[in-house]
Motif scaffolding. Structure first.
Motif, short mmCIF file in Angstrom:
data_model
loop_
_atom_site.label_atom_id
_atom_site.label_comp_id
_atom_site.label_asym_id
_atom_site.label_seq_id
_atom_site.Cartn_x
_atom_site.Cartn_y
_atom_site.Cartn_z
N GLY A 91 0.84 -1.21 0.00
CA GLY A 91 0.00 0.00 0.00
C GLY A 91 0.86 1.24 0.00
O GLY A 91 1.72 1.42 0.88
N THR A 92 0.66 2.09 -1.01
CA THR A 92 1.45 3.33 -1.09
C THR A 92 0.58 4.53 -0.71
O THR A 92 0.74 5.62 -1.24
N GLY A 93 -0.35 4.31 0.20
CA GLY A 93 -1.21 5.41 0.68
C GLY A 93 -0.47 6.25 1.71
O GLY A 93 0.74 6.10 1.91
N ASP A 94 -1.23 7.13 2.40
CA ASP A 94 -0.62 8.08 3.35
C ASP A 94 0.23 7.37 4.39
O ASP A 94 1.36 7.75 4.66
N PHE A 95 -0.35 6.32 5.00
CA PHE A 95 0.35 5.68 6.11
C PHE A 95 1.55 4.87 5.63
O PHE A 95 2.63 4.95 6.23
N GLY A 96 1.36 4.13 4.54
CA GLY A 96 2.45 3.31 4.00
C GLY A 96 3.65 4.19 3.66
O GLY A 96 4.79 3.88 4.00
N GLY A 142 4.76 -2.88 -2.06
CA GLY A 142 3.93 -3.73 -2.89
C GLY A 142 2.70 -2.91 -3.23
O GLY A 142 2.01 -2.44 -2.34
N SER A 143 2.44 -2.73 -4.54
CA SER A 143 1.35 -1.85 -4.92
C SER A 143 0.59 -2.42 -6.11
O SER A 143 1.11 -3.26 -6.85
N ARG A 144 -0.63 -1.92 -6.34
CA ARG A 144 -1.38 -2.34 -7.52
C ARG A 144 -0.76 -1.73 -8.76
O ARG A 144 -0.88 -2.23 -9.85
P1 NAP Z 1 -5.06 5.23 2.14
O1 NAP Z 1 -4.35 6.53 2.00
O2 NAP Z 1 -6.45 5.13 1.68
O3 NAP Z 1 -4.16 4.15 1.40
C1 NAP Z 1 -4.47 2.83 1.37
C2 NAP Z 1 -3.69 2.16 0.23
O4 NAP Z 1 -4.26 0.86 0.09
C3 NAP Z 1 -3.86 2.80 -1.12
O5 NAP Z 1 -2.98 3.83 -1.34
C4 NAP Z 1 -3.65 1.65 -2.08
O6 NAP Z 1 -2.26 1.50 -2.35
C5 NAP Z 1 -4.10 0.45 -1.26
N1 NAP Z 1 -5.39 -0.04 -1.75
C6 NAP Z 1 -6.53 0.66 -1.89
N2 NAP Z 1 -7.51 -0.15 -2.37
C7 NAP Z 1 -6.96 -1.38 -2.55
C8 NAP Z 1 -7.46 -2.63 -3.02
N3 NAP Z 1 -8.72 -2.77 -3.40
N4 NAP Z 1 -6.61 -3.65 -3.03
C9 NAP Z 1 -5.32 -3.53 -2.66
N5 NAP Z 1 -4.79 -2.36 -2.23
C10 NAP Z 1 -5.61 -1.30 -2.15
O7 NAP Z 1 -5.05 4.76 3.64
P2 NAP Z 1 -3.96 5.09 4.77
O8 NAP Z 1 -4.35 6.33 5.46
O9 NAP Z 1 -2.61 4.98 4.20
O10 NAP Z 1 -4.22 3.87 5.77
C11 NAP Z 1 -3.75 2.58 5.50
C12 NAP Z 1 -3.95 1.72 6.72
O11 NAP Z 1 -3.22 2.27 7.81
C13 NAP Z 1 -5.40 1.65 7.15
O12 NAP Z 1 -5.73 0.37 7.56
C14 NAP Z 1 -5.47 2.61 8.32
O13 NAP Z 1 -6.46 2.24 9.24
C15 NAP Z 1 -4.09 2.46 8.91
N6 NAP Z 1 -3.64 3.63 9.69
C16 NAP Z 1 -3.64 4.84 9.10
C17 NAP Z 1 -3.20 5.95 9.84
C18 NAP Z 1 -3.15 7.32 9.23
O14 NAP Z 1 -2.80 8.27 9.92
N7 NAP Z 1 -3.48 7.47 7.96
C19 NAP Z 1 -2.80 5.78 11.16
C20 NAP Z 1 -2.78 4.50 11.72
C21 NAP Z 1 -3.21 3.44 10.97
P3 NAP Z 1 -1.74 1.14 -3.81
O15 NAP Z 1 -2.40 2.12 -4.72
O16 NAP Z 1 -0.27 1.30 -3.71
O17 NAP Z 1 -2.15 -0.27 -4.12
#
Ligand code: NAP
Length: 472
Positions: free
Chosen positions: A26-31, A48-50
């Protein structure tokens, strides 16, 4: 190697050798934030990303692969993806066999799913070793480096070795791992960031409710009544006089409410003749938020002190004093010194000062940094003995403030007593009941009950004997 040095080895992250590659799905905010921090700490990171195209957002030094490729490059895989997308991991189950999967996810609601996200992940990928961690740290804090409020990272998992590997990473990032045990603890860890001051809810709602009630009560007595009967406009009382009536009243009531559950618990234990029956839920919850109630009470007492300090510079007060002096001069008559009033005024102030001093002392000893440095007996002495002394001094301060005005008809406007009279009800009840409980005929059985004695033991010694014999 002695025992101590092996412990130190286990606790200190291995900084000398090259760090192992970590994979982040996951290359989202947290990753990205976690990847950035890991690269800073010397870990090679693969994502690892889509989409395998690297964007400018990906931390410099990290590589992006497909999920399957990235997973093969590391023993630890951090799943920085929302729980609802976990299904994509099922086809990867073989590649993930034996790998450490770190679940960092949070939910939107407390107990949103029947099982924790980490347990769900463990069910989806049964061959992997799932560890829950990092969910209490925010992406923003990781990226900005402002981790002071969230330095602790709760970690749990069924595989000790996997948990240890994750805890080493946590330490290497400059954070403090807190081992919470097996994966069963994951639900609690996931609920933790969703809580909003749970212990403060009752004290704050109660004080808001009481503030609103007392505000309208004082408004009716001190502003509307003189306007209706004497056509006098005292609406400016809303700024200082009314708050300075509400604050001490609330401080005293809330302080008494800190000690009321203790006396109620004592009555219940005496009535039941045992301490082995649970208290009603409301009493348990009330007892748990006594510290917060006390701190809110201290806040109101401090405001009362501030409001009192500005009294001499108030325009209304200066006008009243000067008009009294002028009227004495015009009538050529000096009011004789009333020693009773002088005594009442000085005692009232002295009791207030001492009460506030002890109140502050109670507040200071409730701070974790202070309470961690006193033993249980010292803590109880301060919170119980000094606490009751504070309650006695503050109640006496209010009683002396009332002085000889309690029975004066002018104290009852529209049959409503002055607000400070209302504030005396709960503290007086607590102090009277506490005084009664000190009598040996009640104190002795209560002490025995608290040491484990029961009036009607549920499990008698004889039945224990029979049970033991049949077991033999
Ligand atoms: P996000 O920005 O929405 O990113 C999630 C990532 O998941 C996306 O960038 C995408 O990465 C991947 N993804 C999305 N849909 C998918 C699918 N159908 N199949 C496979 N991969 C998919 O979320 P985030 O804020 O980074 O949070 C990620 C996790 O960390 C969550 O479980 C959240 O609860 C946890 N968390 C977040 C924070 C925070 O401050 N943000 C704090 C603590 C914990 P790719 O495009 O690279 O595949």
């Amino acid at each position: 190697m002695n025992k101590n040095s092996s412990n130190t080895m286990a606790l200190a992250p291995n900084t000398s050798s090259k760090r192992e590659t970590v994979c982040i799905f996951g290359t989202g905010d947290f990753g990205r934030a976690l990847g950035h921090k890991m690269i800073q700490s010397g870990y090679p990171v693969v994502f690892g990303s889509r989409s395998t195209q690297t964007s400018s957002l990906i931390p410099r030094g990290a590589e992006v692969f497909s999920h399957a490729e990235a997973a093969q490059k590391a023993a630890i895989i951090i799943i920085a993806i929302q729980r609802q997308h976990y299904n994509f991991l099922i086809p990867l189950a073989e590649i993930l066999r034996g790998k450490v999967l770190v679940d960092v996810s949070n939910n939107l609601k407390i107990n949103q799913y029947p099982e924790s996200n980490a347990e769900y992940l463990a069910q989806l990928v049964p061959g992997a070793k799932v560890v829950k961690a990092f969910n209490t740290v925010s992406a923003w804090a990781l990226q900005s480096g402002t981790l002071d409020a969230s330095r602790q990272v709760f970690v749990c998992g069924d595989d000790m070795e996997a948990k240890q590997m994750v805890m080493d990473i946590v330490r290497a990032l400059g954070l403090t791992p807190v081992d919470q045990g097996s994966l069963l603890a994951a639900q609690e860890i996931e609920n933790y960031p969703l809580q909003l001051f749970p212990m403060w809810k009752f004290p704050i709602l109660l004080s808001l409710g009481l503030t609103a009630f007392l505000f309208f009560y004082c408004l009716a007595r001190d502003v509307i009544y003189p306007y209706v009967y004497d056509n006098k406009d005292f609406s400016f009382f809303i700024a200082i006089s009314i708050p300075n009536r509400i604050c001490p009243v609330l401080a005293l009531i809330l302080l008494a409410l800190v000690y009321l559950p203790g006396v109620l618990a004592a009555i219940i234990q005496l009535y039941r003749g045992t301490k082995y029956h649970r208290f009603p839920d409301w009493l348990d919850k009330w007892m748990l938020c006594r510290k917060q109630l006390g701190l809110v009470a201290l806040a109101f007492a401090s405001l009362h002190v501030l409001y009192t300090l500005v009294i001499p510079i108030r325009f209304f007060v200066r006008w009243r004093i000067s008009s009294r002096i002028v009227s004495q001069a015009l009538n050529n008559k000096t009011e004789p010194l009333n020693t009773t009033n002088a005594w009442l005024s000085d005692s009232y102030l002295a009791l207030g000062i001492l009460g506030f001093f002890l109140f502050v002392l109670l507040g200071i000893t409730s701070l974790p940094s202070v309470s961690n440095n006193v033993n249980w007996r010292e803590f109880r002495f301060v919170q119980s003995k000094l606490g009751y002394l504070t309650l006695i001094l503050c109640t006496a301060h209010t009683l002396v403030y009332g002085g000889n005005r309690f029975l004066s008809p002018s104290s009852y406007r529209w049959y409503l007593p002055n607000a400070y009279m209302l504030s005396l009800i709960v503290p007086c009840i607590v102090l009277v009941v506490k005084f009664v409980l000190i009598f040996p005929c009640l104190d002795k059985p209560l002490t025995r009950i608290r040491q484990g004695w029961e009036r009607n033991p549920q499990y008698s010694e004889q039945s224990n004997y029979i049970i033991n014999k049949s077991a033999v």
